[in-house]
Scaffold this active site. Structure first.
Site, PDB file in Angstrom:
ATOM      1  N   ALA A 208     -18.792 -29.914  -5.478  1.00  0.00           N
ATOM      2  CA  ALA A 208     -18.473 -30.162  -6.889  1.00  0.00           C
ATOM      3  C   ALA A 208     -17.788 -28.958  -7.521  1.00  0.00           C
ATOM      4  O   ALA A 208     -18.192 -27.809  -7.303  1.00  0.00           O
ATOM      5  CB  ALA A 208     -19.751 -30.492  -7.665  1.00  0.00           C
TER       6      ALA A 208
ATOM      7  N   THR B 266     -11.933 -27.225 -13.066  1.00  0.00           N
ATOM      8  CA  THR B 266     -11.039 -26.164 -13.527  1.00  0.00           C
ATOM      9  C   THR B 266     -10.939 -26.217 -15.046  1.00  0.00           C
ATOM     10  O   THR B 266     -10.988 -27.302 -15.639  1.00  0.00           O
ATOM     11  CB  THR B 266      -9.618 -26.314 -12.930  1.00  0.00           C
ATOM     12  OG1 THR B 266      -9.106 -27.604 -13.258  1.00  0.00           O
ATOM     13  CG2 THR B 266      -9.647 -26.133 -11.421  1.00  0.00           C
TER      14      THR B 266
ATOM     15  N   ASP C 201      -8.328 -24.000 -16.727  1.00  0.00           N
ATOM     16  CA  ASP C 201      -7.364 -22.923 -16.540  1.00  0.00           C
ATOM     17  C   ASP C 201      -6.848 -22.343 -17.857  1.00  0.00           C
ATOM     18  O   ASP C 201      -6.794 -23.030 -18.887  1.00  0.00           O
ATOM     19  CB  ASP C 201      -6.174 -23.425 -15.730  1.00  0.00           C
ATOM     20  CG  ASP C 201      -6.542 -23.801 -14.301  1.00  0.00           C
ATOM     21  OD1 ASP C 201      -7.674 -23.517 -13.890  1.00  0.00           O
ATOM     22  OD2 ASP C 201      -5.688 -24.387 -13.611  1.00  0.00           O
TER      23      ASP C 201
ATOM     24  N   GLN D 172      -5.584 -16.140  -8.441  1.00  0.00           N
ATOM     25  CA  GLN D 172      -4.516 -16.999  -8.925  1.00  0.00           C
ATOM     26  C   GLN D 172      -4.320 -16.775 -10.427  1.00  0.00           C
ATOM     27  O   GLN D 172      -5.288 -16.743 -11.181  1.00  0.00           O
ATOM     28  CB  GLN D 172      -4.832 -18.473  -8.665  1.00  0.00           C
ATOM     29  CG  GLN D 172      -3.807 -19.459  -9.191  1.00  0.00           C
ATOM     30  CD  GLN D 172      -2.433 -19.286  -8.544  1.00  0.00           C
ATOM     31  OE1 GLN D 172      -2.335 -18.948  -7.366  1.00  0.00           O
ATOM     32  NE2 GLN D 172      -1.379 -19.486  -9.295  1.00  0.00           N
TER      33      GLN D 172
ATOM     34  N   TYR E 254     -12.012 -19.593 -12.267  1.00  0.00           N
ATOM     35  CA  TYR E 254     -12.108 -20.354 -11.023  1.00  0.00           C
ATOM     36  C   TYR E 254     -12.116 -19.422  -9.806  1.00  0.00           C
ATOM     37  O   TYR E 254     -12.930 -19.583  -8.888  1.00  0.00           O
ATOM     38  CB  TYR E 254     -10.925 -21.317 -10.944  1.00  0.00           C
ATOM     39  CG  TYR E 254     -10.951 -22.261  -9.772  1.00  0.00           C
ATOM     40  CD1 TYR E 254     -11.706 -23.426  -9.805  1.00  0.00           C
ATOM     41  CD2 TYR E 254     -10.186 -21.998  -8.636  1.00  0.00           C
ATOM     42  CE1 TYR E 254     -11.713 -24.307  -8.733  1.00  0.00           C
ATOM     43  CE2 TYR E 254     -10.181 -22.871  -7.560  1.00  0.00           C
ATOM     44  CZ  TYR E 254     -10.948 -24.026  -7.613  1.00  0.00           C
ATOM     45  OH  TYR E 254     -10.952 -24.889  -6.546  1.00  0.00           O
TER      46      TYR E 254
ATOM     47  N   PRO F 218     -10.183 -24.490   1.290  1.00  0.00           N
ATOM     48  CA  PRO F 218      -8.958 -25.279   1.374  1.00  0.00           C
ATOM     49  C   PRO F 218      -7.835 -24.645   0.559  1.00  0.00           C
ATOM     50  O   PRO F 218      -8.070 -23.934  -0.425  1.00  0.00           O
ATOM     51  CB  PRO F 218      -9.357 -26.630   0.750  1.00  0.00           C
ATOM     52  CG  PRO F 218     -10.855 -26.623   0.710  1.00  0.00           C
ATOM     53  CD  PRO F 218     -11.242 -25.184   0.556  1.00  0.00           C
TER      54      PRO F 218
ATOM     55  N   TYR G 109      -3.808 -26.032  -0.834  1.00  0.00           N
ATOM     56  CA  TYR G 109      -3.373 -27.158  -1.665  1.00  0.00           C
ATOM     57  C   TYR G 109      -3.535 -28.458  -0.874  1.00  0.00           C
ATOM     58  O   TYR G 109      -2.913 -28.650   0.169  1.00  0.00           O
ATOM     59  CB  TYR G 109      -1.922 -26.961  -2.101  1.00  0.00           C
ATOM     60  CG  TYR G 109      -1.798 -25.942  -3.208  1.00  0.00           C
ATOM     61  CD1 TYR G 109      -1.903 -26.322  -4.542  1.00  0.00           C
ATOM     62  CD2 TYR G 109      -1.612 -24.593  -2.920  1.00  0.00           C
ATOM     63  CE1 TYR G 109      -1.810 -25.387  -5.563  1.00  0.00           C
ATOM     64  CE2 TYR G 109      -1.526 -23.652  -3.931  1.00  0.00           C
ATOM     65  CZ  TYR G 109      -1.623 -24.059  -5.252  1.00  0.00           C
ATOM     66  OH  TYR G 109      -1.549 -23.124  -6.257  1.00  0.00           O
ATOM     67  N   ILE G 110      -4.394 -29.342  -1.410  1.00  0.00           N
ATOM     68  CA  ILE G 110      -4.751 -30.586  -0.742  1.00  0.00           C
ATOM     69  C   ILE G 110      -4.224 -31.759  -1.557  1.00  0.00           C
ATOM     70  O   ILE G 110      -4.205 -31.729  -2.791  1.00  0.00           O
ATOM     71  CB  ILE G 110      -6.285 -30.689  -0.567  1.00  0.00           C
ATOM     72  CG1 ILE G 110      -6.829 -29.445   0.168  1.00  0.00           C
ATOM     73  CG2 ILE G 110      -6.660 -31.963   0.184  1.00  0.00           C
ATOM     74  CD1 ILE G 110      -6.300 -29.233   1.572  1.00  0.00           C
TER      75      ILE G 110
END
Length: 241
Positions: free
Chosen positions: A83, A86, A88, A141, A147, A177, A179-180
């Site tokens: 779970a 974001t 941002d 990032q 995040y 992961p 970018y999915i």
């Protein structure tokens, strides 16, 4: 006897793929979700997987949720902490509620979920805890200090908990992961995706949720008993740790 797995955020995106893969592999699966009743009901109807609604940022809710899963399916053998949300924004404009929402849902939830199951795993001498972190927890990032901090914290949590439980048959690992191909990534503009994201991925494409799910299946298996405290990067070569 089939082992019991619990996947948080388990009815959408990567979490849904993980729940389905575990179910197909013969696990008894509980898929937790936080808010979208319509999607959860459709997921249950389509897959036959039991769904359970609670807020992973609340310790009391997690304790009660784990009790419900245990009563229905049995003690949790495999916990997948997937779970996440974001909120941002550039840090110099970030509001406290943006920070706290992400930290509580993405990082505090690991304590909330692991604490109710860890003693049982230790007593039974078997457990698999798999934390879904992120490439942005490894490299950072722009616009995601909240995040990135939470996801980096997941990696530290993973290593410490792995050390504490290595001698009692409980492994703890993280998957990061990149970018999915989920709804969240698909919501990006085609221009941004093609010009700013895909050129950074050496394999030249997005990952698929099912590819992350296969990583989970391996780490959950008996074959992965030697692996604990590890971070498995699944990002197509975008960041090599």
């Amino acid at each position: 006897m089939a082992r019991v797995s619990l996947v948080t955020g388990g009815t959408r995106g990567i979490g849904a793929a993980i729940s389905k893969a575990l179910h197909a592999a013969g696990y008894k699966v509980a898929a937790n979700y936080g808010g979208n009743d319509e999607v959860a009901a459709r997921f249950k109807a389509d897959t036959g997987i039991n769904v359970y609604k609670w807020d992973v940022s609340s310790y009391d809710a997690c304790v009660e949720g784990v009790k419900r899963v245990t009563a229905d399916l049995g003690p949790v053998d495999v916990l997948v902490n997937n779970a996440g949300i974001t909120r941002d924004g550039m840090f110099h404009r970030m509001k406290p509620e943006q920070w706290l929402a992400v930290i509580n849902t993405n990082l505090v939830s690991l304590f909330n979920m692991c604490r109710p199951v860890i003693e049982g795993m230790r007593e039974r001498k078997f457990g698999r805890i798999i934390n879904i972190s992120s490439i942005n927890g490894q490299k950072g990032q722009i616009g995601q200090t909240n995040y990135s901090a939470a996801k980096a914290g997941e990696i530290g949590f993973t290593k410490a908990l792995a050390l504490e439980n290595a001698r009692v048959g409980v492994t703890v690992n993280a998957i990061c992961p990149g970018y999915i191909n989920t709804d969240m990534v698909k919501a990006m503009s085609k221009d941004v995706l093609e010009k700013s994201i895909l050129p950074l991925i050496p394999i030249g494409r997005l990952g698929e949720p099912e590819e992350v799910a296969r990583c989970v299946l391996f780490l959950a298996s008996d074959d992965a008993g030697l692996i604990t405290g590890s971070t498995l990067t699944a990002n197509g070569g975008q960041f090599m740790a």
